[in-house]
Design a protein around this motif. Structure first.
Motif, PDB file in Angstrom:
ATOM      1  N   TYR A 164       0.818  -1.209   0.000  1.00 17.36           N
ATOM      2  CA  TYR A 164       0.000   0.000   0.000  1.00 17.36           C
ATOM      3  C   TYR A 164       0.858   1.269   0.000  1.00 17.36           C
ATOM      4  CZ  TYR A 164      -4.464  -2.361   0.593  1.00 17.36           C
ATOM      5  OH  TYR A 164      -5.592  -3.117   0.389  1.00 17.36           O
ATOM      6  N   VAL A 165       1.952   1.253   0.757  1.00 16.73           N
ATOM      7  CA  VAL A 165       2.841   2.419   0.760  1.00 16.73           C
ATOM      8  C   VAL A 165       3.429   2.632  -0.625  1.00 16.73           C
ATOM      9  CG1 VAL A 165       5.018   3.340   1.651  1.00 16.73           C
ATOM     10  CG2 VAL A 165       3.389   2.261   3.219  1.00 16.73           C
ATOM     11  N   ARG A 166       3.861   1.558  -1.259  1.00 21.37           N
ATOM     12  CA  ARG A 166       4.419   1.662  -2.612  1.00 21.37           C
ATOM     13  C   ARG A 166       3.381   2.213  -3.592  1.00 21.37           C
ATOM     14  NH1 ARG A 166       6.457  -2.907  -2.648  1.00 21.37           N
ATOM     15  NH2 ARG A 166       4.772  -4.098  -3.602  1.00 21.37           N
ATOM     16  N   ALA A 167       2.139   1.750  -3.457  1.00 23.22           N
ATOM     17  CA  ALA A 167       1.082   2.247  -4.340  1.00 23.22           C
ATOM     18  C   ALA A 167       0.830   3.730  -4.120  1.00 23.22           C
ATOM     19  CB  ALA A 167      -0.199   1.454  -4.106  1.00 23.22           C
ATOM     20  N   ALA A 168       0.895   4.167  -2.870  1.00 21.88           N
ATOM     21  CA  ALA A 168       0.697   5.591  -2.586  1.00 21.88           C
ATOM     22  C   ALA A 168       1.812   6.431  -3.211  1.00 21.88           C
ATOM     23  CB  ALA A 168       0.643   5.815  -1.070  1.00 21.88           C
TER      24      ALA A 168
ATOM     25  N   ALA B 298      -6.321   7.266   0.793  1.00 20.35           N
ATOM     26  CA  ALA B 298      -7.115   7.199  -0.430  1.00 20.35           C
ATOM     27  C   ALA B 298      -6.877   5.872  -1.147  1.00 20.35           C
ATOM     28  CB  ALA B 298      -6.766   8.370  -1.346  1.00 20.35           C
ATOM     29  N   ILE B 299      -5.619   5.435  -1.175  1.00 24.24           N
ATOM     30  CA  ILE B 299      -5.286   4.146  -1.788  1.00 24.24           C
ATOM     31  C   ILE B 299      -5.874   3.005  -0.968  1.00 24.24           C
ATOM     32  CG2 ILE B 299      -3.398   2.583  -2.392  1.00 24.24           C
ATOM     33  CD1 ILE B 299      -3.602   4.972  -4.252  1.00 24.24           C
ATOM     34  N   TRP B 300      -5.714   3.078   0.343  1.00 26.84           N
ATOM     35  CA  TRP B 300      -6.212   2.022   1.230  1.00 26.84           C
ATOM     36  C   TRP B 300      -7.728   1.877   1.103  1.00 26.84           C
ATOM     37  CZ3 TRP B 300      -5.514  -2.060   4.123  1.00 26.84           C
ATOM     38  CH2 TRP B 300      -6.403  -2.364   5.155  1.00 26.84           C
ATOM     39  N   SER B 301      -8.443   2.978   1.037  1.00 25.70           N
ATOM     40  CA  SER B 301      -9.901   2.927   0.969  1.00 25.70           C
ATOM     41  C   SER B 301     -10.392   2.344  -0.348  1.00 25.70           C
ATOM     42  CB  SER B 301     -10.483   4.331   1.163  1.00 25.70           C
ATOM     43  OG  SER B 301     -10.153   4.842   2.442  1.00 25.70           O
ATOM     44  N   SER B 302      -9.681   2.659  -1.433  1.00 29.29           N
ATOM     45  CA  SER B 302     -10.121   2.191  -2.746  1.00 29.29           C
ATOM     46  C   SER B 302      -9.591   0.799  -3.064  1.00 29.29           C
ATOM     47  CB  SER B 302      -9.657   3.161  -3.836  1.00 29.29           C
ATOM     48  OG  SER B 302      -8.241   3.137  -3.957  1.00 29.29           O
TER      49      SER B 302
END
Length: 264
Positions: A31-35, A62-66
């Motif tokens: 998730y951090v990498r995606a952010a 925002a990434i985590w929620s989606s």
């Protein structure tokens, strides 16, 4: 100063939060990498009306929620990751736990947390209260404390007992910690990394985990020794000096996820 340089000091803390939120280093780092990829692909969308750390966590949430993540093909069960993330969010990490982690572990104000999860401060306060009530309902367990400073050891002992758990002992050296763990088989370990005889709490935890699985929370004045990104890192890491609420939150999360520190 570039945006990357401004964000760099905050990444270890975000990775710590992500691991606590998801329950594993792999999932948290995904998730951090995606952010970060989202920021790189659209830097103009990065929030500029708040400080960099708050803005970074906003993008992460925002990434985590989606859960809109392209997972590396080398990640296990990658094709099911998004569905699993949604299930994790619904069943394992309710909003109250996010609010508790963000306030107690990450030190954000209720106003800042409201900005991150789109609630007013009163709503955040309600979620934190709900999460603390969850802590009080946690199944009792036996806790081993590895800490060579007597005052800190006594403080941790008090926190653990106030939460309704039992303390199997307070070890001050590696050998003592391993012996106590073998003798009492605790359900949770709180460990410092620098011990009385210059032995290592990290080595003590390795020895303990080599014998049986148990969730571990590291509590240390030297987090940089564990947050290197060069090896598996503990899911739960608290920096000294700590707040009682931070330790309480970490204990609840560690027992909830039943995570182990994979320090191999």
């Amino acid at each position: 100063m570039t945006l990357a340089a401004k964000l760099a000091p905050h990444l270890p803390l975000l990775r710590r939060y992500a691991r606590a939120l998801t329950g594993t280093q792999r999932d948290g780092d995904t998730y951090v990498r995606a952010a970060l990829e989202a920021i790189v692909s659209a830097p103009e969308d990065f929030p500029r009306d708040v400080d960099e750390r708050l803005a970074l966590y906003r993008v992460f949430h925002a990434i985590w929620s989606s859960s809109n993540i392209d997972v590396d093909s080398e990640e296990p069960a990658a094709s099911n990751f998004e569905r699993a993330a949604h299930e994790r969010l619904a069943a394992i990490t309710p909003l109250s736990r996010q609010a508790l982690l963000l306030t107690a572990m990450e030190g954000f104000s209720h106003e800042d947390v409201g900005y991150l999860i789109d609630l007013d401060p009163d709503g955040v306060s309600g979620l934190v209260k709900e999460a603390m009530e969850e802590i009080s309902r946690q199944t009792r367990t036996r806790v081993l404390i590895i800490e060579d400073e007597p005052i800190i050891g006594m403080d941790l002992d008090s926190i653990v007992r106030d939460l309704g758990h039992d303390v199997t002992g307070i070890a001050v050296t590696r050998d003592e910690a391993v012996a106590l763990a073998i003798d009492t088989e605790p359900g949770l370990v709180l460990a410092d990394i620098q011990l009385a005889d210059d032995s290592s709490g990290i080595d003590a935890v390795k020895d303990i985990l080599g014998r049986f699985s148990v969730p571990v929370i590291f509590i240390t004045a030297f987090p940089e020794r564990l947050l290197t990104g060069e090896r598996p890192e503990p899911t739960f890491l608290i920096t000294k000096p700590f707040q009682r609420s931070t330790v309480s939150a970490a204990i609840a999360q560690a027992l909830f996820f039943n995570s182990t520190a994979a320090m191999r």
